[in-house]
Design an enzyme around this catalytic site. Structure first.
Site, PDB file in Angstrom:
ATOM      1  N   LYS A 211      12.031   0.312  -9.113  1.00 33.30           N
ATOM      2  CA  LYS A 211      11.281   1.376  -9.673  1.00 33.30           C
ATOM      3  C   LYS A 211      11.000   2.403  -9.604  1.00 33.30           C
ATOM      4  O   LYS A 211      11.837   3.660  -9.951  1.00 33.30           O
ATOM      5  CB  LYS A 211       9.521   0.615 -10.101  1.00 33.30           C
ATOM      6  CG  LYS A 211       9.230   0.603 -11.654  1.00 33.30           C
ATOM      7  CD  LYS A 211       8.435  -0.060 -11.518  1.00 33.30           C
ATOM      8  CE  LYS A 211       6.816  -0.053 -10.616  1.00 33.30           C
ATOM      9  NZ  LYS A 211       5.654  -0.251 -10.703  1.00 33.30           N
ATOM     10  N   ARG A 286      -1.403  -2.690 -17.719  1.00 34.41           N
ATOM     11  CA  ARG A 286      -1.986  -3.895 -16.688  1.00 34.41           C
ATOM     12  C   ARG A 286      -1.743  -5.338 -17.669  1.00 34.41           C
ATOM     13  O   ARG A 286      -1.966  -6.400 -17.160  1.00 34.41           O
ATOM     14  CB  ARG A 286      -2.230  -4.587 -15.727  1.00 34.41           C
ATOM     15  CG  ARG A 286      -1.917  -2.807 -14.833  1.00 34.41           C
ATOM     16  CD  ARG A 286      -0.556  -3.909 -14.020  1.00 34.41           C
ATOM     17  NE  ARG A 286       0.600  -2.614 -13.541  1.00 34.41           N
ATOM     18  CZ  ARG A 286      -0.364  -2.815 -12.121  1.00 34.41           C
ATOM     19  NH1 ARG A 286      -1.461  -2.790 -11.280  1.00 34.41           N
ATOM     20  NH2 ARG A 286       1.175  -2.028 -11.355  1.00 34.41           N
ATOM     21  N   ARG A 325      12.170  -3.227   4.207  1.00 32.26           N
ATOM     22  CA  ARG A 325      11.133  -2.508   4.551  1.00 32.26           C
ATOM     23  C   ARG A 325      10.294  -2.861   5.512  1.00 32.26           C
ATOM     24  O   ARG A 325      10.009  -1.280   5.572  1.00 32.26           O
ATOM     25  CB  ARG A 325      11.308  -2.697   2.582  1.00 32.26           C
ATOM     26  CG  ARG A 325      10.647  -0.626   2.140  1.00 32.26           C
ATOM     27  CD  ARG A 325      10.209  -0.973   0.471  1.00 32.26           C
ATOM     28  NE  ARG A 325       9.195  -1.122   0.264  1.00 32.26           N
ATOM     29  CZ  ARG A 325       9.046  -0.996  -0.648  1.00 32.26           C
ATOM     30  NH1 ARG A 325       9.250  -0.696  -1.223  1.00 32.26           N
ATOM     31  NH2 ARG A 325       7.804  -1.761  -0.807  1.00 32.26           N
ATOM     32  N   ARG A 331       4.787  -0.487   6.270  1.00 31.75           N
ATOM     33  CA  ARG A 331       3.875  -1.306   5.757  1.00 31.75           C
ATOM     34  C   ARG A 331       3.535  -2.753   5.553  1.00 31.75           C
ATOM     35  O   ARG A 331       4.210  -3.456   5.621  1.00 31.75           O
ATOM     36  CB  ARG A 331       4.322  -1.053   3.988  1.00 31.75           C
ATOM     37  CG  ARG A 331       3.724   0.392   3.327  1.00 31.75           C
ATOM     38  CD  ARG A 331       4.406   0.528   1.785  1.00 31.75           C
ATOM     39  NE  ARG A 331       3.698  -0.484   1.358  1.00 31.75           N
ATOM     40  CZ  ARG A 331       4.384  -0.622  -0.536  1.00 31.75           C
ATOM     41  NH1 ARG A 331       5.005   0.510  -0.273  1.00 31.75           N
ATOM     42  NH2 ARG A 331       3.651  -1.417  -0.716  1.00 31.75           N
ATOM     43  N   ARG A 343       2.060 -11.130  -4.366  1.00 31.60           N
ATOM     44  CA  ARG A 343       2.048 -10.244  -5.070  1.00 31.60           C
ATOM     45  C   ARG A 343       3.136 -10.354  -5.703  1.00 31.60           C
ATOM     46  O   ARG A 343       2.880  -9.462  -7.244  1.00 31.60           O
ATOM     47  CB  ARG A 343       3.016  -8.900  -3.449  1.00 31.60           C
ATOM     48  CG  ARG A 343       1.960  -8.691  -2.626  1.00 31.60           C
ATOM     49  CD  ARG A 343       3.112  -7.146  -2.104  1.00 31.60           C
ATOM     50  NE  ARG A 343       2.807  -6.157  -2.499  1.00 31.60           N
ATOM     51  CZ  ARG A 343       4.200  -5.439  -1.700  1.00 31.60           C
ATOM     52  NH1 ARG A 343       4.047  -5.620  -0.693  1.00 31.60           N
ATOM     53  NH2 ARG A 343       4.399  -4.679  -1.949  1.00 31.60           N
TER      54      ARG A 343
END
Ligand code: IMP
Ligand code: MG
Length: 387
Positions: A211, A286, A325, A331, A343
């Site tokens: 995104k 959302r 990633r 992360r 998620r």
């Protein structure tokens, strides 16, 4: 399907032709002929009830009131006289305090019942001048009637005896009212559009869909402003803005930040960029309530959300991408497959409702998010070029 598509284009072209351009500005339909005629009739009814058999002199304030006076006296059921005075105040779309008296009273109104017929009362400066003109006339009774009235702009104390319709403090044209000479001839009333021709997109995509990369591309290609709700929050909190502090007070208590606070922050961002060609909303809405609030926000800017564009990527591809990633990004939430799957699931649980919300308005566009960055940008462009 074919019928639905035809209807869609029909509505679309009607919406386009309804917008009016006068000189450099755009106007949208605001008050219909029928509504105007009803308002004029209600003024007539109220005035005739108050005046009874008294024969009034109606004084129209030129130029704007010519249409009103014409329709009004045609509806007035009893004998009356009509005359005009001509005052001028407006320059462009701004009221000025300097009222020019172009044609004054040309007949003696001593002892008469006078009803002023105004097209619109805005600041009240013109009305003040009218009272100045009548101060030394020994009329029996002076009444003020106005078709349109902007209470938010009016800052005088003169009583308005008859009001056809109260309207917000926005510039209008039509039914006698002009913008630099144009628009007086329109039988209905149009309102100034303050924001013009924007392309506003809600960008969606599950974690790992790319995104951010695509938002950057769209921003450049279409000259849009990217509003990432996360960034907006961080900015407001870091800079200790009033809204940031308010948001933080909820977060510190472990509570959800109320939608209105978020909307107020987004509003500030939109207002910072009034010249933008449009916005990419990222991270908001959302929920259904938020989607509605965003529609309202855009509506208040005379604009709208044109599309929800969602990058669609298969779960297994996402998991692979995010684990990849995680190896370099450090992360923590990208390193654990269980967390990643959660998620992704959460994303679909939450956004399914929004997909329905925008689909119902023919505004949902799913874009295949698997492929090279370039391939995906081509697909996105194809959607946006058609908006
Ligand atoms: P005021 O003196 O500010 O009350 O404004 C009265 C005059 O300004 C009206 O008679 C109109 O000629 C003009 N005016 C006020 N508002 C508008 C508007 O929205 N469109 C066009 N003319 C307006
Ligand atoms: Mg006027």
């Amino acid at each position: 399907m074919a019928i639905a598509a035809t209807n869609f284009y029909l509505c679309f072209s009607i919406i386009i032709t309804m917008v009016l351009k006068l000189h450099d500005l755009y106007f949208k339909p605001f008050i219909s002929e029928e509504e105007i005629q009803n308002a004029v009739q209600s003024m007539v009814d109220a005035i005739v009830a108050d005046l009874g058999d008294e024969m009034p002199v109606f004084v129209g304030i030129l130029n704007g009131s010519f249409m009103l006076v014409s329709d009004f006296v045609k509806k007035y059921p009893k004998p009356c006289e009509v005359t005009f005075i001509k005052l001028a105040s407006y320059e462009g779309v701004k009221s000025s305090e300097d009222i020019q008296r172009l044609i004054g009273l040309t007949q003696d109104l001593t002892g008469r019942t006078v009803v002023i017929l105004e097209d619109i009362i805005d600041s009240g400066n013109t009305l003040e001048e009218v009272h100045r003109i009548f101060k030394n006339e020994k009329v029996k009774d002076l009444r003020i009637a106005t078709l349109f009235y902007k209470p938010e702009a009016y800052d005088k104390d003169f009583k308005l005896h008859y009001v056809g319709k109260e309207i917000p403090n926005k510039f209008i044209v039509g039914y006698g009212l002009d913008y630099n000479g144009l628009g007086r001839d329109l039988p209905s009333v149009y309102q100034l559009k303050t924001t013009q021709h924007m392309t506003n997109i809600v960008l969606f995509g599950p974690p790992g869909a790319g995104k951010g990369t695509q938002a950057n591309f769209l921003k450049e290609k279409y000259d849009l402003v990217h509003i990432s709700t996360g960034d907006v929050f961080r900015y407001n909190i870091k800079n200790e803005t009033a809204l940031g502090m308010l948001a933080k007070s909820y977060m510190d208590k472990g509570e959800l930040v109320p939608d209105q606070v978020t909307i107020d922050m987004l509003n500030k961002e939109v207002e910072k960029n009034t010249d933008a060609k449009g916005f990419i909303f990222d991270g908001f809405p959302r929920t259904n309530a938020q989607a509605k609030a965003l529609d309202q926000l855009m509506d208040s800017k005379d604009s709208q959300i044109n599309a929800m564009v969602a990058l669609e990527v298969d779960d297994e591809v996402l998991v692979k991408r995010l684990l990849e990633r995680g190896k370099t990004s450090g992360r923590a939430d990208d390193a654990d497959e269980g967390i990643i799957r959660n998620r992704i699931k959460e994303y679909y649980d939450k956004t399914a409702i929004l997909k329905d919300y925008y689909s119902d308005q023919n505004k949902y566009f799913g874009v295949n998010g698997v492929g090279s960055i370039e391939e995906i940008t081509v697909r996105l462009s194809a959607v946006i070029d058609k908006l």
